[in-house]
Design a protein around this motif. Structure first.
Motif, short mmCIF file in Angstrom:
data_model
loop_
_atom_site.label_atom_id
_atom_site.label_comp_id
_atom_site.label_asym_id
_atom_site.label_seq_id
_atom_site.Cartn_x
_atom_site.Cartn_y
_atom_site.Cartn_z
N THR A 1 -56.86 -55.32 -66.72
CA THR A 1 -55.77 -56.01 -67.40
C THR A 1 -56.23 -57.39 -67.81
O THR A 1 -56.81 -58.14 -67.02
CB THR A 1 -54.54 -56.12 -66.49
OG1 THR A 1 -54.13 -54.81 -66.11
CG2 THR A 1 -53.40 -56.82 -67.20
N ALA B 1 -55.12 -60.97 -70.52
CA ALA B 1 -53.91 -61.72 -70.88
C ALA B 1 -53.15 -61.07 -72.04
O ALA B 1 -51.92 -61.03 -72.02
CB ALA B 1 -54.30 -63.15 -71.23
N ASP C 1 -52.85 -57.99 -72.70
CA ASP C 1 -52.15 -56.81 -72.21
C ASP C 1 -50.79 -57.15 -71.62
O ASP C 1 -49.92 -56.28 -71.50
CB ASP C 1 -53.00 -56.09 -71.17
CG ASP C 1 -54.35 -55.67 -71.71
OD1 ASP C 1 -54.40 -55.17 -72.85
OD2 ASP C 1 -55.36 -55.84 -71.01
N LEU C 2 -50.61 -58.40 -71.21
CA LEU C 2 -49.34 -58.84 -70.63
C LEU C 2 -48.44 -59.49 -71.67
O LEU C 2 -47.38 -60.00 -71.33
CB LEU C 2 -49.60 -59.82 -69.48
CG LEU C 2 -50.46 -59.28 -68.33
CD1 LEU C 2 -50.59 -60.33 -67.24
CD2 LEU C 2 -49.90 -57.98 -67.77
N GLY C 3 -48.88 -59.47 -72.94
CA GLY C 3 -48.04 -59.97 -74.01
C GLY C 3 -48.31 -61.40 -74.43
O GLY C 3 -47.61 -61.93 -75.29
N VAL D 1 -55.43 -63.99 -65.23
CA VAL D 1 -54.89 -62.63 -65.18
C VAL D 1 -55.81 -61.70 -64.41
O VAL D 1 -55.35 -60.80 -63.69
CB VAL D 1 -54.64 -62.12 -66.61
CG1 VAL D 1 -54.33 -60.63 -66.62
CG2 VAL D 1 -53.49 -62.90 -67.26
N HIS E 1 -48.49 -61.09 -62.43
CA HIS E 1 -48.42 -60.45 -63.74
C HIS E 1 -46.98 -60.27 -64.20
O HIS E 1 -46.70 -60.35 -65.41
CB HIS E 1 -49.14 -59.11 -63.71
CG HIS E 1 -50.63 -59.23 -63.65
ND1 HIS E 1 -51.47 -58.16 -63.83
CD2 HIS E 1 -51.43 -60.31 -63.43
CE1 HIS E 1 -52.73 -58.57 -63.72
NE2 HIS E 1 -52.73 -59.86 -63.46
N ASP E 2 -46.08 -60.02 -63.26
CA ASP E 2 -44.69 -59.80 -63.68
C ASP E 2 -44.09 -61.08 -64.26
O ASP E 2 -43.26 -61.02 -65.18
CB ASP E 2 -43.84 -59.27 -62.52
CG ASP E 2 -43.83 -60.19 -61.31
OD1 ASP E 2 -44.66 -61.12 -61.24
OD2 ASP E 2 -42.98 -59.98 -60.42
N VAL F 1 -45.77 -63.29 -65.99
CA VAL F 1 -46.34 -63.41 -67.33
C VAL F 1 -45.61 -62.47 -68.29
O VAL F 1 -45.22 -62.86 -69.40
CB VAL F 1 -47.85 -63.13 -67.33
CG1 VAL F 1 -48.42 -63.28 -68.73
CG2 VAL F 1 -48.57 -64.05 -66.35
N ARG F 2 -45.42 -61.23 -67.86
CA ARG F 2 -44.71 -60.26 -68.71
C ARG F 2 -43.30 -60.75 -69.05
O ARG F 2 -42.84 -60.64 -70.18
CB ARG F 2 -44.64 -58.90 -68.02
CG ARG F 2 -45.96 -58.15 -67.94
CD ARG F 2 -45.72 -56.71 -67.50
NE ARG F 2 -46.96 -55.98 -67.38
CZ ARG F 2 -47.63 -55.85 -66.23
NH1 ARG F 2 -47.17 -56.40 -65.12
NH2 ARG F 2 -48.75 -55.16 -66.19
N GLY G 1 -42.90 -58.83 -72.43
CA GLY G 1 -43.55 -57.55 -72.22
C GLY G 1 -44.39 -57.07 -73.37
O GLY G 1 -44.81 -55.91 -73.41
N ALA H 1 -47.58 -56.24 -75.51
CA ALA H 1 -48.92 -55.89 -75.03
C ALA H 1 -49.81 -55.58 -76.19
O ALA H 1 -49.42 -54.95 -77.18
CB ALA H 1 -48.87 -54.69 -74.07
#
Length: 388
Positions: free
Chosen positions: A9, A11, A13-15, A354, A372-373, A375-376, A381, A383
């Protein structure tokens, strides 16, 4: 039944949104010929007599086979509370010839020796004259027994021999194994940008060993994630310096960052130095103000113009064609490369945070990764995968 391993994962990928166009791997290895290798040293449990959370990173601008072929190079120090060996010769000659090593603050000598030994074994023609390896450092003494001599010359050799192109591991690896960043777990990270120049395409890659910043400073894409995080911050919230016998608590923001920029764009040494001066602008986008107790030192080099910028001892009189030549991007057209450095640096910091994972080190010292949550949630969310 077999399953395909999921890519790490990052950065995006976390939006987290970023400007610019990355290369295939979004890594410094998108620059043709660049190789990165690690020796990661994790030994002992927190209560054991020997606890190691450290390592070595090796970056080879022209790969193992190309060691000894000079690259135009320049350096810049935002804050000199750190070390990057070989700076004097880069400033004098404008060139870099050997692999770059990055490690912890008290292992610079061991890595320097390891690079010397490797070059003497693999490229003895280099050691016949002189060798001035480039080794940078950041301080991992919170998680690692930094005075225990865990890093030895053979670890530098292992990092060089393991170096490869393609995807680059990030987070708790190599010299970044025991590092902390913005009050979260830090470490190693990278990103790249593609620059169009007329009919040609160039790549600018950035690699960071990130060990800097206070929790309240951290911003990603302008969002103040640090001050809003619910994650514990043991690195800055406990009086561990006092318990260790120091006279004062560790200062927030202490640590350091080493930044390496490599491009295949043809540049002069002074232009490489100018690229190195842009790394702090990318760091500033993530919030840091550059602590007095943080050694922030940057190196940039160009892999173009192979055969130029040499500095060997002459063995004969000049011949009929005694000059070296080099082409370079005109100064008036260099701004897109500056922009690429800033963009890739900002993303490399995010990728460090990340990719890093929770770690417990010496004497029970612990640090947690950026959740990560969180960041999302901050970026809705969204990605986007970085690898093609």
């Amino acid at each position: 039944m077999t399953t395909t391993p999921q890519p790490p994962t990052r950065a995006r990928d976390l939006g987290v949104p970023f400007d610019g166009t990355p290369g295939r791997w979004n890594a410094i290895t998108d620059v043709p010929g660049v190789e990165v290798g690690y020796a990661t040293i994790i030994e002992g449990a927190p209560g054991d007599e020997v606890v190691a959370r450290t390592g070595v990173t090796a970056i080879l601008p022209r790969g193992r086979e190309g060691a000894g072929v000079p690259c135009a190079a320049g350096v810049h120090s935002l804050n000199g509370n750190g070390e990057l060996t070989g700076r004097s010769w880069i400033e004098e000659s404008g060139s870099l010839t050997l692999p770059i090593g990055i490690t912890n603050s008290h292992a610079v000598g061991a890595v320097h020796t390891g690079i010397d030994r490797w070059a003497n074994e693999v490229h003895p023609e280099l050691s016949a004259e002189w060798m001035l390896p480039v080794v940078g450092e950041t301080w991992d003494g919170y998680l690692n027994q930094i005075n225990a001599g865990h890093v030895r010359p053979e670890h530098a050799i292992l990092a060089i021999e393991s170096a490869a192109g393609g995807p680059v591991a990030e987070g708790n690896v190599g010299g970044g194994t025991g590092m902390n960043c913005y009050g979260f777990k830090g470490g190693s990270g990278t990103a790249s940008r593609v620059v169009r120049f007329g009919a040609e395409t160039h790549t600018v890659g950035v690699f960071l060993q990130a060990n800097f910043g206070t929790r309240d400073e951290l911003r990603l894409a302008g969002v103040p994630l640090g001050r809003e995080s619910a994650a514990p911050n043991p690195y800055e919230d406990i009086e561990w310096f006092v318990r260790d016998g120091r006279r004062a608590r560790v200062r927030a923001g202490s640590g350091s960052v080493i930044g390496i920029v490599i491009t295949d764009a043809p540049l002069l040494p002074g232009q490489c130095e100018a690229l190195a001066r842009r790394v702090p602008l990318g760091l500033a986008r993530t919030g840091t103000s550059g602590s007095h107790f943080s050694g922030d030192i940057f190196l940039a080099c160009s892999t173009a113009n192979a055969g130029a910028f040499t500095s060997s001892i002459p063995t004969a009189e000049p011949g009929e064609d005694p000059y070296e030549t080099a082409r370079f991007v005109p100064w008036g057209r260099i701004d897109p490369y500056f922009e690429a450095v800033v963009q890739a640096t900002e993303e490399a910091v995010a990728n460090v945070l990340v990719a890093a994972r929770d770690m417990v080190g010496r004497d029970g010292h612990a640090n947690v990764a950026l959740p990560h949550d969180e960041v999302r949630a901050a970026f809705g969310g969204r990605a986007e995968h970085t690898a093609a």
